[in-house]
Design an enzyme around this catalytic site. Structure first.
Site, mmCIF file in Angstrom:
data_model
loop_
_atom_site.group_PDB
_atom_site.id
_atom_site.type_symbol
_atom_site.label_atom_id
_atom_site.label_comp_id
_atom_site.label_asym_id
_atom_site.label_seq_id
_atom_site.Cartn_x
_atom_site.Cartn_y
_atom_site.Cartn_z
ATOM 1 C CB SER A 153 38.856 20.441 -12.243
ATOM 2 O OG SER A 153 38.823 19.470 -13.265
ATOM 3 C CE LYS A 178 39.586 16.041 -12.243
ATOM 4 N NZ LYS A 178 39.349 16.764 -13.498
ATOM 5 C CB SER A 229 40.267 19.942 -16.026
ATOM 6 O OG SER A 229 39.419 20.928 -15.513
HETATM 7 N N1 GLN Z 1 37.399 25.548 -16.015
HETATM 8 C C1 GLN Z 1 36.480 24.835 -16.846
HETATM 9 C C2 GLN Z 1 35.169 24.618 -16.130
HETATM 10 O O1 GLN Z 1 35.088 24.915 -14.967
HETATM 11 C C3 GLN Z 1 37.048 23.523 -17.310
HETATM 12 C C4 GLN Z 1 37.026 22.470 -16.287
HETATM 13 C C5 GLN Z 1 37.405 21.125 -16.797
HETATM 14 O O2 GLN Z 1 38.074 20.977 -17.823
HETATM 15 N N2 GLN Z 1 36.944 20.105 -16.104
HETATM 16 O O3 GLN Z 1 34.224 24.177 -16.703
#
Ligand code: GLN
Length: 489
Positions: free
Chosen positions: A154, A79, A178
């Site tokens: 994400s 990532k 994510s």
């Molecule tokens: N959707 C959640 C957020 O936007 C989790 C994102 C994540 O786990 N990085 O904070």
């Protein structure tokens, strides 16, 4: 079978046993990514030349009779918030532009020591904020099962790449879901380890008390293999507390006899997509067949307050973590004759996208001295209650089975139009981060209507990661392992 279809274990043993070379594997995976990228767009950067060079070096070592390690010649994608020395690392943001870190994240150093070869850096929601991969400054990634749909976020690029067969494993990060949510949308395995199990050194921080790096794979055995290498105490990260607990990944047992698996009573009313309810039923039947005892637990505080509480804490930590992107310490620089303040303003206004800006503004407000007691501090208190509620549930249950999301992968553009709907869909994933627990997301079936994969997750007490994967192994034997998606071809 083509080389890119093989598992982590098969590639490593084939390269070590000279059945095929690391370079042949790398070229085949690169070819597969090239065939899908036009439609999937999982990668921000492809490291073709550096990867070829490294693969050649691994082959040379093998020719000399050396052992390059348990991941000999295995291609991997990281990532783009995981620092890779000399390779552009953007966190999905314009503000980092062409930033190439001067050091490696600990996870990447460990994978290199084990013989892995980098194929590229994957697309992600900007600074890991989002759940569609749609907030990236580099455009959206598509779901390789249906390219009109999101891969989740994400860490959507990493999940899409593994699902489409670019590489047998990739790393993502999970702050509130994510890893698990894109794994579920893309029909593969994803683990959010116990907080402290994997080093965060070199991970571009979003919410430091919630972030955890973890792998995506296409089978649970590969997950255990990779985790066995990543779960290491790291002196460079003071929140790394795993000690020798990485040993829990050495041997998985698929015996579920007498294991108590709980369903959460309070989540029942949440409207689930029929494909997900169906997968729950099938998985419960599979667990019972494997000897598990089903039971129920109650998590009322989680059901009621977790979403609001998570977004308050995550935004508060994000606004602090993102203060360093000012064009001086980090972030591209502009020539502003008007002075420092104008320069900060110019860099941050232009460099950050709107989701990131809204979280920074929210975090700034929630932590202002006059309000912090009422909001931020209150949220941290609720967080303690949430952790306690889980701990009580695990006095009776060994683990919890629950959905990852209430619905299947939405169409691209659908969620971005309605932020609140997106936030609420994190209800099943983010409480796990708030309590620092491990969560394992696996493919539980296929939706009869859409043909999309359906994922579910197992959640356990702190440091039960190995036991979750053992239960995952028992389920994989009954439900089958993930298969490679078409990738728009
Ligand atoms: N959707 C959640 C957020 O936007 C989790 C994102 C994540 O786990 N990085 O904070």
């Amino acid at each position: 079978m083509q080389l890119h279809e093989l598992s982590v274990r098969e590639i490593a043993s084939g390269v070590r046993g000279r059945k095929f070379s690391a370079l042949e594997v790398f070229e085949d995976c690169l070819g597969r990514s090239a065939a899908c990228e036009g439609k999937v767009s999982a990668l921000i950067t492809t490291t073709a030349d550096a990867g070829r060079q490294r693969a050649r070096r691994i082959d040379e070592r093998i020719a000399r009779g050396e052992d390059p390690g348990p991941l000999a010649g295995v291609p991997v994608i990281l990532k783009d918030n995981i620092c890779t020395r000399g390779v552009r690392t953007t966190a999905g943001s314009r503000i980092l532009g062409d930033w190439a870190p001067p050091y490696d994240a600990t996870v990447w150093a460990l994978l290199q020591d084990a013989g892995a070869v980098l194929l590229g850096k994957s697309n992600m929601d900007e600074f890991a904020m989002g759940n569609t991969c749609g907030t990236s400054a580099f455009g959206p990634t598509a779901n390789p099962w249906d390219v009109a749909r999101v891969p989740g976020g994400s860490s959507g690029g990493s999940a899409a790449a593994v699902a489409a067969g670019y590489v047998p494993f990739a790393l993502g990060s999970d702050t509130g879901g994510s890893i698990r949510q894109p794994a579920s949308y893309c029909g593969i395995c994803g683990l959010k380890p116990t907080y402290g199990m994997v080093s965060r050194y070199g991970l571009i921080a979003y919410g430091s008390s919630l972030d955890q790096i973890g792998p995506f794979t296409r089978n649970v055995g590969d997950m255990a293999l990779v985790m066995g290498l990543l779960a290491r105490q790291d002196p460079k990260d003071s929140t790394s507390t795993c000690g020798t607990r990485g040993e829990c990944f050495a041997e998985l047992q698929d015996d579920l006899k007498g294991r108590r698996v709980a369903l959460v009573r309070d989540f029942r009313d949440f409207t689930l997509d029929p494909g997900i309810s169906e997968a729950m039923k099938k998985t419960i039947a599979a667990l019972e067949r494997a000897g598990a005892e089903m039971m129920e637990v109650s998590l009322p505080t989680v059901g009621r307050y977790a979403v609001a509480c998570y977004y308050a804490i995550a935004a508060s930590e994000a606004h602090t973590n993102l203060a360093r992107f000012d064009g001086v310490r980090y972030g591209y620089t502009v020539n502003s004759s008007a002075g420092m303040k104008d320069m900060f303003q110019e860099v941050r206004s232009h460099g950050f996208g709107s989701e990131v800006k809204s979280r920074i503004i929210a975090g700034t407000c929630l932590t202002e001295p006059v309000r912090s007691e009422q909001y931020y501090v209150a949220a941290t208190r609720v967080r303690t209650l949430i952790a306690r509620e889980f701990a009580e549930a695990f006095e009776n249950a060994d683990c919890i089975l629950q959905p990852v999301t209430p619905s299947l992968a939405p169409k691209i553009g659908e969620v971005d139009d309605d932020a609140m709907k997106g936030y609420e869909s994190d209800l099943y994933t983010l409480p796990v981060n708030m309590a620092g627990l491990p969560g394992y997301s696996f493919r539980a079936g296929t939706d009869a209507d859409s043909g999309l994969p359906v994922g579910l997750q197992l959640v356990g007490p702190r440091w039960s990661d190995g036991r979750l994967l053992s239960a995952g192994l028992a389920l994989e034997k009954i439900l089958g392992a993930p298969v490679i998606a078409g990738g728009g071809n």
